[in-house]
Scaffold this active site. Structure first.
Site, short mmCIF file in Angstrom:
data_model
loop_
_atom_site.label_atom_id
_atom_site.label_comp_id
_atom_site.label_asym_id
_atom_site.label_seq_id
_atom_site.Cartn_x
_atom_site.Cartn_y
_atom_site.Cartn_z
N ASN A 231 0.79 -1.24 0.00
CA ASN A 231 0.00 0.00 0.00
C ASN A 231 0.82 1.28 0.00
OD1 ASN A 231 -2.45 -1.30 -0.08
ND2 ASN A 231 -2.82 -1.16 2.12
N HIS B 176 -7.99 -2.56 -14.17
CA HIS B 176 -6.63 -2.24 -14.62
C HIS B 176 -6.62 -1.42 -15.90
CE1 HIS B 176 -4.55 -5.74 -12.24
NE2 HIS B 176 -4.89 -4.72 -11.48
#
Length: 320
Positions: A93, A190
């Site tokens: 992250n 994506h």
């Protein structure tokens, strides 16, 4: 294929029906307490996107990463403290960005209707908005999530990795109540993505004892990627967009996967597995079909691990 969508109206009606099992979630949750909530969030997201075209991909990724750890509870937004390393500082992250967009929306919502709209709902609504602003489908966001109070960096190890194969991905999604169809549809997010070399360069050199590069990659694409990610590589920003229309939400991602140009192992493996190949090919042929299934999958993802006994944070970065 068995799940052809006939109209956008059908999508919206069905979305409301399929996820009423979420914990007291409702499309009309703020109609009386903060009727302007969605418009406030939309305007913030729209303005941020105008100034930074990377915002849509970043907000969409933030939503995925939030829901996959403790469910959709905004735990990804919490800052680390001296006694706790939070999710946003976990290895997968550290590249998350655009938290300021959620902060801005929260500030405006607190001014308009204090202590009412959860940070978890802000992320879910913002994720829908960035898709819509990028030319993708619209859907009714179920609302009423509460914000969690726990966020642990070590739990981010459970996020699906770019190197995951389809079996690993199906298992990961299944643990969250999501199907193989959800996996393939959500992978289409994506279409707005970009990856730094570190996430895929293992496919380019010394791949195995029999292949220097991943044989599932298109040979010319392999050459192109090697050019963008040379060895040694001193450019930390070097990388590759995950489809050729990176600012537009469309089905080009699937067309590229069919052509052997999926950037991640997790992308390309969807074509090599019989359980998912037919869906990849179907979405590559039919953008409307993809849009309908993506919208459905986003509603299902948004219902994962919904917190019933949480809070509505005043500041999305800290617990009340």
């Amino acid at each position: 294929m068995g799940f052809k969508i006939s109209s956008s109206l059908n999508i919206l009606l069905l979305l409301v029906a399929i996820s009423q099992s979420g914990a007291n979630l409702d499309t009309h949750y703020y109609d009386k307490t903060c009727p302007q909530a969605e418009n406030i969030i939309y305007q913030v997201v729209r303005n941020a996107t105008i100034y930074d075209p990377k915002v849509p991909a970043r907000i969409l990724r933030m939503f995925f990463h939030d829901c996959f750890i403790r469910g959709c509870d905004a735990s990804v937004l919490l800052d680390s403290t001296p006694t706790n390393k939070a999710e946003k500082d976990g290895p997968p992250n550290v590249s998350l960005a655009a938290f300021y967009v959620i902060d801005d929306a929260k500030t405006k919502l607190e001014q308009s209707c204090p202590k009412t709209v959860s940070c978890a709902d802000i992320i879910a609504i913002a994720a829908r908005d960035v898709v819509l602003l990028s030319g993708g489908p619209n859907w009714s966001v179920l609302k009423g999530r509460k914000d969690g109070r726990i966020s642990r960096a070590n739990e981010t190890i459970n996020l699906p990795a770019p190197s995951s194969n389809t079996s690993q991905l199906i298992q990961s999604f299944s643990q969250r109540g999501l199907s193989a169809k959800d996996l393939v549809a959500l992978s289409g997010g994506h279409t707005l993505g970009f990856s730094h070399c570190a996430s895929f360069e293992a496919r380019l050199r010394n791949f195995s004892s029999t292949h220097d590069s991943d044989p599932t990659l298109n040979p010319q694409f392999t050459t192109d990627l090697k050019g963008k990610c040379p060895k040694p590589n001193t450019d930390r920003n070097a990388g590759q967009f995950l489809d050729s229309t990176s600012s537009v939400f469309d089905n080009d991602y699937y067309r590229r996967v069919v052509g052997g140009k999926g950037v991640f192992v997790s992308d390309q493996s969807l074509l090599g597995d019989y359980r998912t190949r037919w869906m990849v090919e179907a979405f590559a042929r039919d953008q409307g079909l993809f849009f309908g299934e993506f919208a459905r999958a986003m509603v299902r993802l948004g219902s994962v691990g919904v917190v019933e006994n949480g809070e509505v944070r005043k500041n999305c970065r800290v617990v009340n």
